[in-house]
Write a protein that holds these residues in place. Structure first.
Motif, PDB file in Angstrom:
ATOM      1  N   MET A   1     -34.645   1.566  -0.700  1.00 44.24           N
ATOM      2  CA  MET A   1     -33.724   2.105  -1.706  1.00 44.24           C
ATOM      3  C   MET A   1     -34.410   3.235  -2.468  1.00 44.24           C
ATOM      4  O   MET A   1     -35.576   3.102  -2.862  1.00 44.24           O
ATOM      5  N   GLU A   2     -33.697   4.327  -2.664  1.00 43.83           N
ATOM      6  CA  GLU A   2     -34.251   5.474  -3.372  1.00 43.83           C
ATOM      7  C   GLU A   2     -34.418   5.157  -4.847  1.00 43.83           C
ATOM      8  O   GLU A   2     -33.505   4.676  -5.503  1.00 43.83           O
ATOM      9  N   GLN A   3     -35.626   5.410  -5.347  1.00 46.15           N
ATOM     10  CA  GLN A   3     -35.899   5.158  -6.757  1.00 46.15           C
ATOM     11  C   GLN A   3     -35.246   6.237  -7.607  1.00 46.15           C
ATOM     12  O   GLN A   3     -35.286   7.422  -7.278  1.00 46.15           O
ATOM     13  N   ASN A   4     -34.660   5.826  -8.722  1.00 45.00           N
ATOM     14  CA  ASN A   4     -34.032   6.781  -9.614  1.00 45.00           C
ATOM     15  C   ASN A   4     -35.076   7.573 -10.395  1.00 45.00           C
ATOM     16  O   ASN A   4     -36.132   7.054 -10.758  1.00 45.00           O
ATOM     17  N   ILE A   5     -34.771   8.820 -10.624  1.00 42.03           N
ATOM     18  CA  ILE A   5     -35.615   9.665 -11.451  1.00 42.03           C
ATOM     19  C   ILE A   5     -35.222   9.485 -12.915  1.00 42.03           C
ATOM     20  O   ILE A   5     -34.036   9.544 -13.259  1.00 42.03           O
ATOM     21  N   GLN A   6     -36.192   9.258 -13.779  1.00 44.28           N
ATOM     22  CA  GLN A   6     -35.909   9.183 -15.199  1.00 44.28           C
ATOM     23  C   GLN A   6     -35.819  10.601 -15.755  1.00 44.28           C
ATOM     24  O   GLN A   6     -36.760  11.391 -15.636  1.00 44.28           O
ATOM     25  N   VAL A   7     -34.676  10.922 -16.331  1.00 46.04           N
ATOM     26  CA  VAL A   7     -34.471  12.241 -16.934  1.00 46.04           C
ATOM     27  C   VAL A   7     -34.628  12.103 -18.441  1.00 46.04           C
ATOM     28  O   VAL A   7     -33.905  11.349 -19.094  1.00 46.04           O
ATOM     29  N   LEU A   8     -35.570  12.838 -18.999  1.00 47.42           N
ATOM     30  CA  LEU A   8     -35.920  12.741 -20.407  1.00 47.42           C
ATOM     31  C   LEU A   8     -35.165  13.779 -21.236  1.00 47.42           C
ATOM     32  O   LEU A   8     -34.878  14.878 -20.759  1.00 47.42           O
ATOM     33  N   SER A   9     -34.850  13.425 -22.465  1.00 44.88           N
ATOM     34  CA  SER A   9     -34.269  14.399 -23.388  1.00 44.88           C
ATOM     35  C   SER A   9     -35.284  15.491 -23.667  1.00 44.88           C
ATOM     36  O   SER A   9     -36.491  15.257 -23.660  1.00 44.88           O
ATOM     37  N   TYR A  10     -34.774  16.675 -23.945  1.00 46.01           N
ATOM     38  CA  TYR A  10     -35.667  17.823 -24.108  1.00 46.01           C
ATOM     39  C   TYR A  10     -36.409  17.742 -25.436  1.00 46.01           C
ATOM     40  O   TYR A  10     -35.828  17.923 -26.510  1.00 46.01           O
ATOM     41  N   THR A  11     -37.706  17.450 -25.350  1.00 46.71           N
ATOM     42  CA  THR A  11     -38.554  17.363 -26.545  1.00 46.71           C
ATOM     43  C   THR A  11     -39.764  18.269 -26.419  1.00 46.71           C
ATOM     44  O   THR A  11     -40.764  18.067 -27.113  1.00 46.71           O
ATOM     45  N   LEU A  12     -39.697  19.254 -25.527  1.00 47.39           N
ATOM     46  CA  LEU A  12     -40.830  20.147 -25.321  1.00 47.39           C
ATOM     47  C   LEU A  12     -41.008  21.062 -26.536  1.00 47.39           C
ATOM     48  O   LEU A  12     -40.082  21.232 -27.342  1.00 47.39           O
ATOM     49  N   PRO A  13     -42.201  21.641 -26.707  1.00 41.97           N
ATOM     50  CA  PRO A  13     -42.569  22.265 -27.999  1.00 41.97           C
ATOM     51  C   PRO A  13     -41.623  23.317 -28.540  1.00 41.97           C
ATOM     52  O   PRO A  13     -41.434  23.410 -29.763  1.00 41.97           O
ATOM     53  N   ASP A  14     -40.999  24.125 -27.668  1.00 43.41           N
ATOM     54  CA  ASP A  14     -40.191  25.227 -28.181  1.00 43.41           C
ATOM     55  C   ASP A  14     -38.891  24.782 -28.848  1.00 43.41           C
ATOM     56  O   ASP A  14     -38.265  25.579 -29.555  1.00 43.41           O
ATOM     57  N   ILE A  15     -38.493  23.534 -28.668  1.00 42.18           N
ATOM     58  CA  ILE A  15     -37.259  23.072 -29.305  1.00 42.18           C
ATOM     59  C   ILE A  15     -37.415  23.054 -30.829  1.00 42.18           C
ATOM     60  O   ILE A  15     -36.423  23.049 -31.568  1.00 42.18           O
ATOM     61  N   ALA A  45     -29.831  15.427 -11.501  1.00 38.92           N
ATOM     62  CA  ALA A  45     -31.116  15.314 -10.815  1.00 38.92           C
ATOM     63  C   ALA A  45     -30.945  15.127  -9.307  1.00 38.92           C
ATOM     64  O   ALA A  45     -31.684  15.712  -8.505  1.00 38.92           O
ATOM     65  N   LYS A  46     -29.960  14.331  -8.914  1.00 43.05           N
ATOM     66  CA  LYS A  46     -29.764  14.026  -7.499  1.00 43.05           C
ATOM     67  C   LYS A  46     -29.541  15.282  -6.679  1.00 43.05           C
ATOM     68  O   LYS A  46     -29.998  15.383  -5.527  1.00 43.05           O
ATOM     69  N   ALA A  47     -28.836  16.256  -7.249  1.00 44.01           N
ATOM     70  CA  ALA A  47     -28.503  17.473  -6.511  1.00 44.01           C
ATOM     71  C   ALA A  47     -29.502  18.599  -6.738  1.00 44.01           C
ATOM     72  O   ALA A  47     -29.543  19.549  -5.961  1.00 44.01           O
ATOM     73  N   ALA A  48     -30.300  18.500  -7.795  1.00 50.70           N
ATOM     74  CA  ALA A  48     -31.134  19.635  -8.190  1.00 50.70           C
ATOM     75  C   ALA A  48     -32.584  19.542  -7.735  1.00 50.70           C
ATOM     76  O   ALA A  48     -33.240  20.571  -7.571  1.00 50.70           O
ATOM     77  N   ILE A  49     -33.093  18.319  -7.544  1.00 55.41           N
ATOM     78  CA  ILE A  49     -34.521  18.191  -7.253  1.00 55.41           C
ATOM     79  C   ILE A  49     -34.745  17.427  -5.957  1.00 55.41           C
ATOM     80  O   ILE A  49     -33.871  16.720  -5.455  1.00 55.41           O
ATOM     81  N   ASN A  50     -35.946  17.581  -5.420  1.00 61.03           N
ATOM     82  CA  ASN A  50     -36.366  16.857  -4.218  1.00 61.03           C
ATOM     83  C   ASN A  50     -37.065  15.571  -4.653  1.00 61.03           C
ATOM     84  O   ASN A  50     -38.235  15.583  -5.043  1.00 61.03           O
ATOM     85  N   HIS A  51     -36.314  14.473  -4.607  1.00 60.09           N
ATOM     86  CA  HIS A  51     -36.774  13.220  -5.212  1.00 60.09           C
ATOM     87  C   HIS A  51     -38.109  12.720  -4.665  1.00 60.09           C
ATOM     88  O   HIS A  51     -38.972  12.288  -5.433  1.00 60.09           O
ATOM     89  N   ILE A  52     -38.288  12.730  -3.372  1.00 69.67           N
ATOM     90  CA  ILE A  52     -39.500  12.157  -2.785  1.00 69.67           C
ATOM     91  C   ILE A  52     -40.736  12.866  -3.315  1.00 69.67           C
ATOM     92  O   ILE A  52     -41.708  12.234  -3.748  1.00 69.67           O
ATOM     93  N   GLN A  53     -40.710  14.188  -3.310  1.00 68.74           N
ATOM     94  CA  GLN A  53     -41.871  14.952  -3.759  1.00 68.74           C
ATOM     95  C   GLN A  53     -42.105  14.780  -5.259  1.00 68.74           C
ATOM     96  O   GLN A  53     -43.247  14.675  -5.711  1.00 68.74           O
ATOM     97  N   VAL A  54     -41.023  14.742  -6.034  1.00 67.96           N
ATOM     98  CA  VAL A  54     -41.156  14.577  -7.486  1.00 67.96           C
ATOM     99  C   VAL A  54     -41.770  13.223  -7.818  1.00 67.96           C
ATOM    100  O   VAL A  54     -42.663  13.106  -8.671  1.00 67.96           O
ATOM    101  N   LEU A  55     -41.324  12.189  -7.115  1.00 67.88           N
ATOM    102  CA  LEU A  55     -41.873  10.851  -7.344  1.00 67.88           C
ATOM    103  C   LEU A  55     -43.309  10.744  -6.847  1.00 67.88           C
ATOM    104  O   LEU A  55     -44.164  10.154  -7.517  1.00 67.88           O
ATOM    105  N   GLU A  56     -43.581  11.317  -5.692  1.00 62.99           N
ATOM    106  CA  GLU A  56     -44.943  11.279  -5.144  1.00 62.99           C
ATOM    107  C   GLU A  56     -45.945  11.908  -6.103  1.00 62.99           C
ATOM    108  O   GLU A  56     -47.052  11.407  -6.284  1.00 62.99           O
ATOM    109  N   ASP A  57     -45.550  13.013  -6.711  1.00 62.44           N
ATOM    110  CA  ASP A  57     -46.465  13.770  -7.562  1.00 62.44           C
ATOM    111  C   ASP A  57     -46.324  13.433  -9.040  1.00 62.44           C
ATOM    112  O   ASP A  57     -47.005  14.029  -9.882  1.00 62.44           O
ATOM    113  N   ASN A  58     -45.420  12.473  -9.336  1.00 58.30           N
ATOM    114  CA  ASN A  58     -45.233  12.002 -10.712  1.00 58.30           C
ATOM    115  C   ASN A  58     -44.934  13.147 -11.673  1.00 58.30           C
ATOM    116  O   ASN A  58     -45.541  13.273 -12.742  1.00 58.30           O
TER     117      ASN A  58
END
Length: 205
Positions: A1-15, A45-58
């Motif tokens: 089963m494909e693991q879900n990607i956790q999508v975080l709210s935008y809290t990066l410094p420029d906000i 996320a499902k349509a925008a990113i490559n899940h396997i690589q994102v999960l592999e590289d954390n």
């Protein structure tokens, strides 16, 4: 089963300049200390990113409030954000032009040539994209959010990001490798601190 990607709210410094806006702090320049994916407001996320690589590289995934397509940040990028009022910039295209103009002028002062603006708000070097930007309307202010590619190779972008669901006409279906470039890939190994100083001067004056 494909693991879900956790999508975080935008809290990066420029906000911070959006939520704690002050006239003397209306822009923010920073370089991430790790690889990060930022989804546009309407991206899934499902349509925008490559899940396997994102999960592999954390690789962490955030979702910003502004529009546009997903981007990859890393220490080899410079994030340039700014806030402007409706009184000074009536339309988002006005603020795009203002901010991009400052960045283009700073790069030209660093002897980068062949720069232009294409699509709605991209900065290009020749026929390839080196900066993408997006806009967010908040209260009576525009929030401009952009990423300048200093040295990420296009194949790294292709590893994590799928081909976007929407693209500017000038892309013409080109892959990441054929469409995106960086200052480093084009032979420009510039002083980043000096570039930041020149961009800051543009926003201050």
């Amino acid at each position: 089963m494909e693991q879900n990607i956790q999508v975080l709210s935008y809290t990066l410094p420029d906000i911070s300049i959006l939520h704690d806006y002050k006239p003397d702090k209306h822009f923010y320049l920073w370089q991430p200390d790790q690889t990060i994916i930022v989804l546009g407001r309407s991206n899934k996320a499902k349509a925008a990113i490559n899940h396997i690589q994102v999960l592999e590289d954390n690789v962490p995934v955030y979702q910003r409030p502004s529009g546009g397509e997903s981007v990859l940040l890393s220490p080899k990028t410079l994030v340039i954000s700014a806030v402007g009022s409706f009184n000074e910039h009536k339309k988002p295209t006005d603020f795009f032009a203002y901010c991009n103009g400052i960045i283009i002028e700073a790069l030209e002062q660093m002897e980068v040539s062949g720069l232009g603006q294409n699509g709605i708000s991209d900065i290009t070097l020749g026929a390839k994209k080196i900066l993408g930007s997006s806009m967010y309307k908040h209260s009576e202010r525009w929030f401009y959010h952009s990423v300048l590619n200093l040295g990420i190779e296009a194949h790294t972008i292709a590893r994590y990001l799928q081909h976007p669901s929407r693209e500017p006409d000038y892309r013409k279906g080109r892959s990441h490798e054929a469409f995106v470039t960086s200052l480093g890939s084009e032979g420009y190994h510039i002083d980043i601190d000096l570039l930041k100083k020149k961009i800051a001067q543009g926003f201050l004056y």
